[in-house]
Design an enzyme around this catalytic site. Structure first.
Site, PDB file in Angstrom:
ATOM      1  N   GLY A  23      67.333 -23.434 -71.554  1.00  0.00           N
ATOM      2  CA  GLY A  23      66.377 -23.913 -72.550  1.00  0.00           C
ATOM      3  C   GLY A  23      66.647 -25.326 -73.022  1.00  0.00           C
ATOM      4  O   GLY A  23      67.772 -25.668 -73.368  1.00  0.00           O
ATOM      5  N   GLY A  25      65.141 -26.806 -75.676  1.00  0.00           N
ATOM      6  CA  GLY A  25      64.577 -26.956 -77.030  1.00  0.00           C
ATOM      7  C   GLY A  25      65.520 -27.763 -77.906  1.00  0.00           C
ATOM      8  O   GLY A  25      66.389 -28.487 -77.414  1.00  0.00           O
ATOM      9  N   PHE A  26      65.362 -27.627 -79.205  1.00  0.00           N
ATOM     10  CA  PHE A  26      66.171 -28.425 -80.131  1.00  0.00           C
ATOM     11  C   PHE A  26      67.664 -28.166 -79.936  1.00  0.00           C
ATOM     12  O   PHE A  26      68.469 -29.092 -79.939  1.00  0.00           O
ATOM     13  CB  PHE A  26      65.786 -28.116 -81.576  1.00  0.00           C
ATOM     14  CG  PHE A  26      64.466 -28.709 -81.975  1.00  0.00           C
ATOM     15  CD1 PHE A  26      64.347 -30.071 -82.182  1.00  0.00           C
ATOM     16  CD2 PHE A  26      63.340 -27.919 -82.129  1.00  0.00           C
ATOM     17  CE1 PHE A  26      63.140 -30.635 -82.550  1.00  0.00           C
ATOM     18  CE2 PHE A  26      62.124 -28.467 -82.492  1.00  0.00           C
ATOM     19  CZ  PHE A  26      62.016 -29.828 -82.704  1.00  0.00           C
ATOM     20  N   GLY A  27      68.047 -26.896 -79.765  1.00  0.00           N
ATOM     21  CA  GLY A  27      69.456 -26.559 -79.618  1.00  0.00           C
ATOM     22  C   GLY A  27      70.041 -27.058 -78.304  1.00  0.00           C
ATOM     23  O   GLY A  27      71.047 -27.766 -78.281  1.00  0.00           O
ATOM     24  N   VAL A  91      64.047 -18.823 -66.003  1.00  0.00           N
ATOM     25  CA  VAL A  91      65.140 -17.860 -65.884  1.00  0.00           C
ATOM     26  C   VAL A  91      64.567 -16.457 -66.035  1.00  0.00           C
ATOM     27  O   VAL A  91      63.791 -16.178 -66.947  1.00  0.00           O
ATOM     28  CB  VAL A  91      66.201 -18.141 -66.968  1.00  0.00           C
ATOM     29  CG1 VAL A  91      67.235 -17.017 -67.006  1.00  0.00           C
ATOM     30  CG2 VAL A  91      66.880 -19.479 -66.705  1.00  0.00           C
ATOM     31  N   GLU A 182      49.947 -25.269 -92.209  1.00  0.00           N
ATOM     32  CA  GLU A 182      49.598 -26.574 -91.654  1.00  0.00           C
ATOM     33  C   GLU A 182      48.336 -26.512 -90.816  1.00  0.00           C
ATOM     34  O   GLU A 182      47.494 -27.396 -90.888  1.00  0.00           O
ATOM     35  CB  GLU A 182      50.799 -27.146 -90.875  1.00  0.00           C
ATOM     36  CG  GLU A 182      51.894 -27.545 -91.857  1.00  0.00           C
ATOM     37  CD  GLU A 182      53.184 -28.043 -91.230  1.00  0.00           C
ATOM     38  OE1 GLU A 182      53.444 -27.752 -90.056  1.00  0.00           O
ATOM     39  OE2 GLU A 182      53.937 -28.724 -91.951  1.00  0.00           O
ATOM     40  N   ASP A 310      67.204 -20.243 -82.460  1.00  0.00           N
ATOM     41  CA  ASP A 310      66.381 -19.091 -82.856  1.00  0.00           C
ATOM     42  C   ASP A 310      66.849 -17.781 -82.254  1.00  0.00           C
ATOM     43  O   ASP A 310      66.729 -16.721 -82.874  1.00  0.00           O
ATOM     44  CB  ASP A 310      64.911 -19.309 -82.414  1.00  0.00           C
ATOM     45  CG  ASP A 310      64.183 -20.295 -83.309  1.00  0.00           C
ATOM     46  OD1 ASP A 310      64.823 -20.853 -84.234  1.00  0.00           O
ATOM     47  OD2 ASP A 310      62.981 -20.511 -83.084  1.00  0.00           O
ATOM     48  N   ALA A 327      64.217 -25.523 -86.470  1.00  0.00           N
ATOM     49  CA  ALA A 327      64.834 -26.577 -85.680  1.00  0.00           C
ATOM     50  C   ALA A 327      66.191 -27.047 -86.220  1.00  0.00           C
ATOM     51  O   ALA A 327      67.136 -27.192 -85.444  1.00  0.00           O
ATOM     52  CB  ALA A 327      63.868 -27.749 -85.541  1.00  0.00           C
TER      53      ALA A 327
END
Lengths: 439, 439
Positions: A23, A25-27, A91, A182, A310, A327
């Protein structure tokens, strides 16, 4: 989808330990960046070739930004990282015994595995709903939603059955978290400022924007004040907010709630997310649908497997039910785990992760926001919106994205215009499901 | 695609004559804009809700720009036009007897009809090729091509069969007109400056970019000088140009030419366009696949039907085979026809159309172009590229598009970067055909 037979997942063999990150993403991104000078082979696997700045997905969905403003190519982010290898693959599973990650084009062994697979939309087991509602978790979702919104009004103008037309023009957002707040604010701005001049034959006084939230307040993760102010600001924009209200079913434009009925052909699902669990992770490793990790982000009972962001559940004194799925947690865990890898490789003890809460925020409409800072500090209104803008620009990846986004925002602010009202993905719900097989 | 039964094509009845315009391209747009104050009901029909600035499609395809930079919502362009009605429908036919336009959701009668349906890719009857090559005529083509290019390199890194890998990395462009020249130049820039750092495991010294042209020169519509200079500039960028060369077949990565063979999995088809003819226009009305019109753009034998732009064939002394199929002709015919409508409605005689050739240009790579001006004036190189940039920015619709595009170009110029390297439409050729049923 048939996989071409010539594709094989392979990476060069090196003398260094191989860290496989699932992944981007942010991590995963923060972790891989911080591993730049570590003597390890860092292999990142992601089904997309780009990182998605999810907090701004709703602006892509509501015609405010194009994907290139909020997504960045993952390879580009790692120019000059000589220990980084990217492979665009999905994956399909992990095998902790064999120490390997499985994909449709082959398996890859690891010395260390970091699961940073993030989260997926949570339909709470309701498969019927899942087929009918519009999610907002990935770039394709945002593009589909944008085309859907605009196509709806094109079709409403071609509809002489006025009951049908009313149902078409109503939009219902489920979930009063940041995304729900939002997106309903942005829809209200579209209705109030943009759509009436685009569709002069339609009566936008009739268009309902409903926000349905199961609990008794909005923005549950934020302060009481923020919840109340966002409610007030949304109602001022003309959003009908229903608290303590749950969706029971959605058929033919009729939404049955536990406390009433709504007529609306479009339901945007922002009711929640759940950990993106990969095959091969057994139920004992999970707590509340997330991978249970210790204070070093190491998966329970595993020596060489970590999980961050997450998908990870770290139970601490301050966060007995795990950290919020957002995030900043993922980014801090990514950075922290990189440090721990360095300690590990030099034989030092690992250090426990501690989350530093920098606050949280949500924007409502074109120039209002709520911001909670550490220590109970709270801002609202225009000033809070300036903070929101500043922070989001700051965290966007790459100078180019910052520039284009800022440009767009300045433009929209002064002109009330949204530039990207192009219907490019004209799929119906059924077609969308077929197309999404390929994506 | 199943059409929802509640959709019906309808527009209000008025006392004014109804002018139906098929197509919101360069011709239709100019015409409708210039009809602003005319006492007529102007109904524009287009299958897309946006106008496409086709000369820059190749930049969307090669990750330089996002669609919102080169496409503008058709409704937005007509704010304040009270006699303008837009309907997003695909026209399926016309019936000159009944004076009506046919669509899948109903028919619409007209007092005057303007066919401004433009052109479509010309495969010269080769249906086998059509299934395998990549066209570049619409926004979806450009997005598909972009995803295809990037996905190809992602997959090349996952391919250990080196012969296969070589064929994957080779790109062949068919057609040496402006689109073919511009797209092969942009591909060469991608190879020379961008892809090697994105894909460090691939050997870009091996990547061929072939440009195949049937005649003995490039840029046939332009001056001899421009043809030669573009050839020189492309060869300097490393494009292998084959003149007098025609594609005979394309199977499994092998392109058979009349004078040789190329190995390349990807073929971009820019070999030509033909008039986009609508059902109901009989063969006698056509000359070389375009609608024969008189000097007022009136279709042969018709009182109330006009055709403008690529789809129209006006045979004049200067242009015995019709005008070139390009934007300036369409724009001038649109503006001119609006004036003739005004004359018609006030009982005056129509005035014949005369094309004013302002010149033509093409860009090669990141900072070179060739420009032919009237009177034999000719520019090349960096200065020509500045003219090219200026003119394209000038003609882009709307200030916002100009701003974002200029921004992107300045950014790319100084950084050699292309920001939009996102793989969003990950379709294979076969899937693309299925998806395109919906689009």
């Amino acid at each position: 989808m048939a996989i071409p037979t010539h594709l094989k997942l392979s990476v060069p063999e090196t003398e260094h330990p191989r860290i496989v990150i699932i992944g981007g993403g942010f991590g995963g991104l923060k972790l891989a960046k911080a591993l730049k000078k570590v003597k390890a082979q860092v292999v990142m696997l992601d089904r997309n070739n780009f990182h998605t700045f999810q907090p701004l997905l709703y602006q892509v969905a509501t015609a405010g930004l194009e994907p290139d403003s909020i997504a960045g190519p993952l390879r580009k982010s790692f120019e000059g990282h000589f220990n980084y290898i990217f492979r665009m693959v999905k994956v399909t599973g992990v095998d902790f015994e064999k120490q390997e990650v499985q994909t449709k084009i082959g398996n890859l062994t690891y010395d260390y595995l970091v699961i940073a697979s993030g989260s997926v939309t949570n339909y709470f087991g309701n498969e019927e709903l899942q087929k009918k509602v519009l999610p907002l978790k990935r770039v394709v979702h945002a593009l589909d939603l944008r085309s859907h919104i605009l196509q709806t009004f094109e079709q409403a103008e071609l509809t002489e059955d006025y009951d049908k037309r009313d149902r078409m023009m109503n939009f219902t957002v489920v979930g009063g978290g940041p995304t729900g707040v939002e997106v309903s604010g942005a829809l209200a701005e579209l209705r109030n400022h943009i759509l009436p001049s685009d569709y002069p034959d339609l009566n936008f006084g009739m268009m309902q924007i409903n926000l349905v939230e199961g609990s008794d307040r909005l923005l549950n993760g934020m302060s009481e004040k923020s919840g109340k102010e966002s409610l007030k600001a949304l109602e001022k924009l003309g959003v009908k907010v229903r608290l303590n209200s749950m969706v029971e079913s959605f058929n033919d434009g009729i939404i049955k709630l536990n406390d009433g009925t709504l007529e609306s052909d479009s339901v945007i699902w922002a009711a929640g997310v759940k950990g993106n669990i990969i095959n091969g992770i057994n139920a004992e490793s999970l707590t509340k649908g997330r991978i249970l990790v210790d204070e070093f982000n190491r998966a329970k009972g595993q020596e060489r497997v970590f999980a961050i962001g997450d998908v990870a559940m770290m139970q601490t004194e301050d966060y007995p039910d795990g950290h919020p799925m957002m995030a900043p947690v993922a980014m801090q865990q990514g950075t922290h785990l990189a440090k721990n890898f360095k300690r590990l490789f030099s034989g030092k003890d690992l250090e426990p992760f501690e989350y530093f809460d920098k606050g949280s925020m949500a924007t409502i409409g074109r120039n209002k926001a709520v911001v909670d800072m550490p220590g109970g500090l709270h801002f609202k209104g225009f000033f809070a919106w300036l903070i929101w803008m500043f922070v989001h620009i700051l965290y966007l990846i790459g100078f180019r994205n910052k520039l284009i986004t800022l440009n767009n925002w300045i433009w929209s602010y002064f002109t009330y215009d949204k530039g990207t009202r192009l219907i490019i993905r004209t799929f119906s719900a059924e077609q969308r499901r077929k197309v999404s097989q390929y994506e």
